[in-house]
Design a protein around this motif. Structure first.
Motif, PDB file in Angstrom:
ATOM      1  N   THR A 103      43.952  47.110  33.464  1.00  0.00           N
ATOM      2  CA  THR A 103      44.218  47.920  34.659  1.00  0.00           C
ATOM      3  C   THR A 103      43.539  47.296  35.879  1.00  0.00           C
ATOM      4  O   THR A 103      42.493  46.633  35.776  1.00  0.00           O
ATOM      5  CB  THR A 103      43.712  49.338  34.454  1.00  0.00           C
ATOM      6  OG1 THR A 103      42.298  49.309  34.215  1.00  0.00           O
ATOM      7  CG2 THR A 103      44.434  50.018  33.255  1.00  0.00           C
ATOM      8  N   ASP A 104      44.171  47.512  37.057  1.00  0.00           N
ATOM      9  CA  ASP A 104      43.686  46.907  38.336  1.00  0.00           C
ATOM     10  C   ASP A 104      42.541  47.715  38.903  1.00  0.00           C
ATOM     11  O   ASP A 104      42.544  48.944  38.858  1.00  0.00           O
ATOM     12  CB  ASP A 104      44.839  46.851  39.317  1.00  0.00           C
ATOM     13  CG  ASP A 104      44.434  46.180  40.606  1.00  0.00           C
ATOM     14  OD1 ASP A 104      43.831  45.050  40.547  1.00  0.00           O
ATOM     15  OD2 ASP A 104      44.670  46.731  41.707  1.00  0.00           O
ATOM     16  N   ILE A 105      41.588  46.972  39.447  1.00  0.00           N
ATOM     17  CA  ILE A 105      40.535  47.572  40.275  1.00  0.00           C
ATOM     18  C   ILE A 105      40.593  46.900  41.642  1.00  0.00           C
ATOM     19  O   ILE A 105      41.112  45.772  41.790  1.00  0.00           O
ATOM     20  CB  ILE A 105      39.153  47.409  39.630  1.00  0.00           C
ATOM     21  CG1 ILE A 105      38.770  45.928  39.554  1.00  0.00           C
ATOM     22  CG2 ILE A 105      39.094  48.083  38.258  1.00  0.00           C
ATOM     23  CD1 ILE A 105      37.336  45.708  39.112  1.00  0.00           C
ATOM     24  N   ASN A 106      40.068  47.577  42.675  1.00  0.00           N
ATOM     25  CA  ASN A 106      40.127  47.036  44.073  1.00  0.00           C
ATOM     26  C   ASN A 106      39.024  45.988  44.265  1.00  0.00           C
ATOM     27  O   ASN A 106      38.019  46.216  44.955  1.00  0.00           O
ATOM     28  CB  ASN A 106      39.981  48.165  45.082  1.00  0.00           C
ATOM     29  CG  ASN A 106      40.366  47.736  46.500  1.00  0.00           C
ATOM     30  OD1 ASN A 106      41.087  46.749  46.679  1.00  0.00           O
ATOM     31  ND2 ASN A 106      39.915  48.480  47.485  1.00  0.00           N
ATOM     32  N   ASP A 107      39.233  44.844  43.699  1.00  0.00           N
ATOM     33  CA  ASP A 107      38.242  43.762  43.783  1.00  0.00           C
ATOM     34  C   ASP A 107      38.652  42.664  44.745  1.00  0.00           C
ATOM     35  O   ASP A 107      37.977  41.633  44.852  1.00  0.00           O
ATOM     36  CB  ASP A 107      37.976  43.173  42.407  1.00  0.00           C
ATOM     37  CG  ASP A 107      39.245  42.594  41.770  1.00  0.00           C
ATOM     38  OD1 ASP A 107      40.334  42.936  42.242  1.00  0.00           O
ATOM     39  OD2 ASP A 107      39.103  41.767  40.859  1.00  0.00           O
TER      40      ASP A 107
END
Length: 789
Positions: A103-107
């Motif tokens: 899953t994507d994280i705001n990195d």
């Protein structure tokens, strides 16, 4: 038996730490944890990297390597990203499909492909015109991607957000107010992209808006009028001013060309050159302040735009005077020559001075050398008179080179000079001058008549006739003889001549005066004393006066043979009428019969016996004595003495010759004096009578015979009578010498009264043995002695 099980799903966020447990895979698959090692359970790698692995001791699936979703699933075609794994176990072999969703994280923050965007917008662009901008990119997906844009504050621009079909966001730049490049040529804006993550991330880009120029501004100068000063004689090419006009436009619209307007004179354009490119004004020709002091011009500046615009300004160039003109001297009048006795304050010259420069450069001062007998007197503006300030003397300075020097007060000062020669006319103000006030001239006697004695030249510092000298001998009589009869002087050159032959023995000096007189009006003169000294020559030979002998005769002397050693035999006396030096006489034998018998004193002429006579000696002895003077060459005279020795009983008087004279000897002769006095008186009477008789018998006088001098036979230690002619000093010395030898010396006047006859008598007693001749001589000499004394 089915070896492949169904798919087991897991979901983990990206960027989990290494070692993080995803799930207990053994438990989820229903496997005994204890058998995992024996059955060799393993997880196969999918792709190039092994992100997950199983712990065989616990059966847990854990993160072996950090997982970056944007790397694992770079394409944003789907919002889901899966990592598929195969788990294998043996005994029996079984395979399990494992699917892990990342899953994507705001990195990741939004970012622009270009960090700086450049926009060129004409300043004439209308309001509301739209300009596209580059959109930002965000690797994250979903809400973590770019959601909005923001624009930094600007009065001229605004931002409008657009949404694409794919849901992406982009922005347009909108011109909301008109642009003016001259006010702001560049606008710097910041565009910010914002994502939808929590927390939000942003990315920025710079927008540089360059406003494109439009030729809407004319060139302009800083001032409407410029005033500059330029030094005259400035070098050609020197910069006067740089007129830098400005144009707010740019490019060709701001490129300026400079030119003279029609109001600028041709003379000004000839003197100054204008550079059309940069507006520099430089000197083209030499600038002379004395010709033009001010130059006015108008300069036009034009741009190179499509529709050229222009501006103008006025320029005044003031020429500053430079001290480049030398002062000038003008001799208005000059009086030369002038008399040396010119009066003081007399004007000699009138001089004017000028200078074309201005200010201090044109103020001048006039000078003459300080060491001159003149001074300057200002008569009017820039006019000066040269006057005499001190007495002039032509003999000291015959002419003056007067240098007039004029100097201005510039910096540095300039000067000029003019030299005039002032000649002085001679005035007869100097008497003739002899180099000496007293001249002593030595003249050798026996000089030739007309011989040059000396040149007595005087000097007169005057000129021409004031300098011409005439020489005179001032008359003076000596012994009734005028000096002009003895000497003559050349009136033109002062040469002094002798007119006669001089004899030292007659006159040995002359003193007179010579005058030198110039030919001026009135004439001036001076005189000098001349002392003529006659120098003696050895022109007189010695004259032997004792023993007396007739010319060419021989002196006969007799001496007793018994004469002792050292006895005086005879004495030779010679006289020389020359000067003392030349008359110094010495005596010597020229011939002598027996040189061992007689000696001769070279100074007093005494002949004495050196020994007694012996029977072997001849009865007749002959001696030739020479008397020689001290002249050069020496002169001499000789006398021959024949000496005879006789046998006689006459008592020797040799001892008496050495007895000094005593004045009481005359007391022993009283009787003889009485007899002698009577005899002299008688003889005098007889002489007078005989003289009268002779006069009567011979009316015509005949030449008197030379006086006869008879020699007297000398007794022992006596000398023959001698008649001498000399001066009183000699007679006095002779008197002393003869009286010491036992003789009386008397002086008798001769007929002319200017000379004396001197006789000497032997002194002693026992005169009874003298001969009659001797007695007669004694009587005559006694009578003469009475008369003289």
């Amino acid at each position: 038996m089915n070896t492949v099980s169904t798919v087991t799903h897991y979901s983990v966020p990206e960027e989990m730490e290494e070692g993080s447990v995803v799930a207990n895979l053994a438990a989820d698959l229903g496997l005994d944890v204890k058998t995992l090692k024996g059955r060799k359970m393993r997880v196969d790698v999918v792709g190039n990297k092994k992100y997950l692995d199983i712990n065989k001791d616990t059966g847990e699936l854990f993160i072996l390597e950090r997982i970056d979703r944007e790397v694992l699933c770079p394409l944003k075609t789907t919002t889901h990203c899966f990592l598929k794994l195969d788990a294998t176990i043996e005994n029996p072999i079984r395979m399990f499909n494992i699917e892990v969703e990342i899953t994507d994280i705001n990195d990741n923050a939004p970012h622009f492909r270009r960090g700086t965007m450049h926009l060129d917008i004409s300043e004439s662009s209308p309001v509301g015109e739209r300009f596209s901008l580059n959109n930002a990119a965000d690797p994250d997906v979903g809400t973590n991607s770019v959601k909005d844009y923001h624009l930094s504050s600007s009065d001229n621009f605004a931002l409008e957000i657009q949404t694409g079909r794919d849901g992406s966001k982009f922005a347009d730049l909108i011109l909301k107010t008109a642009l003016d490049r001259e006010q702001q040529a560049v606008h710097n804006l910041i565009l910010t992209a914002v994502d939808g993550g929590v927390p939000t991330r942003t990315g920025t880009a710079s927008i540089i808006v360059r406003v494109l120029d439009v030729n809407d501004n004319a060139p302009s100068f800083n001032k409407d009028k410029y005033i500059v000063d330029v030094m005259e004689n400035s070098p050609i090419g020197s910069l006067v001013i740089n007129l830098n006009a400005s144009d707010l436009d740019e490019g060709s619209n701001s490129a300026i060309v400079y030119s003279y307007s029609l109001y600028t004179s041709e003379r000004t354009q000839q003197v100054f050159i204008l550079n059309p490119e940069n507006g520099e004004i430089r000197v083209r020709e030499m600038i002379n302040y004395e010709e033009f002091k001010l130059y006015d011009m108008e300069i036009i500046a034009s741009d190179k735009g499509p529709n050229s615009l222009s501006g103008q300004c006025k320029l005044s160039i003031q020429v500053t005077d430079m001290n480049d003109n030398h002062p000038e001297i003008s001799i208005k009048s000059f009086q030369s020559p002038v008399n040396e006795n010119i009066e003081l304050d007399t004007v000699i010259a009138v001089v004017s001075v000028s200078d074309k420069d201005s200010g201090d450069n044109g103020v001048v001062d006039l000078h003459i050398p300080d060491n001159m007998p003149f001074k300057l007197r200002e008569s009017s503006d820039n006019y000066y008179e040269l006057v005499v300030s001190q007495p002039l003397d032509r003999e000291k300075v015959p002419e003056y080179d007067i240098t007039f020097t004029v100097t201005d007060r510039g910096s540095p000062p300039l000067s000029d000079n003019e030299t005039m020669t002032l000649e002085l006319l001679d005035v007869n103000d100097n008497v003739p001058q002899f180099p000496q006030s007293f001249y002593t001239i030595r003249v050798m006697e026996n000089n030739a008549p007309g011989a040059l004695l000396s040149s007595l030249t005087a000097f007169d510092p005057d000129l021409h006739e004031n300098q011409y000298l005439v020489y005179f001998i001032l008359e003076k009589e000596i012994a009734n003889t005028s000096m002009s009869m003895l000497f003559s002087i050349n009136p033109e050159n002062g040469n002094l001549y002798a007119l006669k032959t001089f004899d030292y023995e007659i006159e040995n000096e002359f003193i007179f005066h010579i005058e030198a007189r110039d030919s001026g009006s009135p004439p001036l003169s001076s005189n000098v004393t001349v002392h003529i000294i006659i120098v003696d020559q050895n022109d007189n030979a010695p004259v032997i006066v004792s023993p007396w002998r007739a010319h060419g005769s021989v002196v006969e002397e007799k001496i007793p043979r018994s004469t002792d050693k050292g006895s005086l035999v005879s004495k030779v006396i010679a006289l020389d009428t020359d000067s003392v030096h030349n008359s110094r006489i010495t005596y010597q034998f020229l011939q002598v019969t027996d040189a061992t018998l007689f000696s001769l004193d070279q100074y007093n002429g005494e002949i004495r016996t050196m020994r007694m006579f012996s029977y072997r000696d001849s009865r007749h002895q002959r001696m030739v004595v020479a008397a020689k003077d001290n002249g050069d060459p020496a002169l001499s005279a000789t006398v021959t003495i024949n000496l005879s020795t006789v046998e006689t009983a006459v008592k020797a008087y040799s001892d008496m010759t050495e007895v000094p004279l005593e004045y009481d000897i005359f007391s022993d002769l009283n009787l003889y004096l009485v007899i002698g006095l009577g005899s002299v008186s008688f003889l005098l009477l007889i002489t007078i009578l005989v003289t009268i008789v002779l006069k009567c018998q011979k009316p015509k006088p005949s030449k008197a015979a030379p006086p006869c001098r008879n020699s007297v036979i000398s007794e022992r230690n006596s000398i023959a009578d001698s008649t001498l002619v000399s001066n009183d000093a000699y007679w006095y010395s002779l008197f002393l010498a003869e009286t010491r030898k036992g003789k009386m010396v008397v002086r008798q006047p001769v007929p002319k009264g200017s000379r004396y006859i001197v006789s000497s008598l032997p002194r002693g007693t026992g005169l009874t043995d003298t001969s009659g001749s001797a007695a007669s001589t004694l009587q005559v000499q006694m009578a003469a002695s009475f008369t003289a004394f």
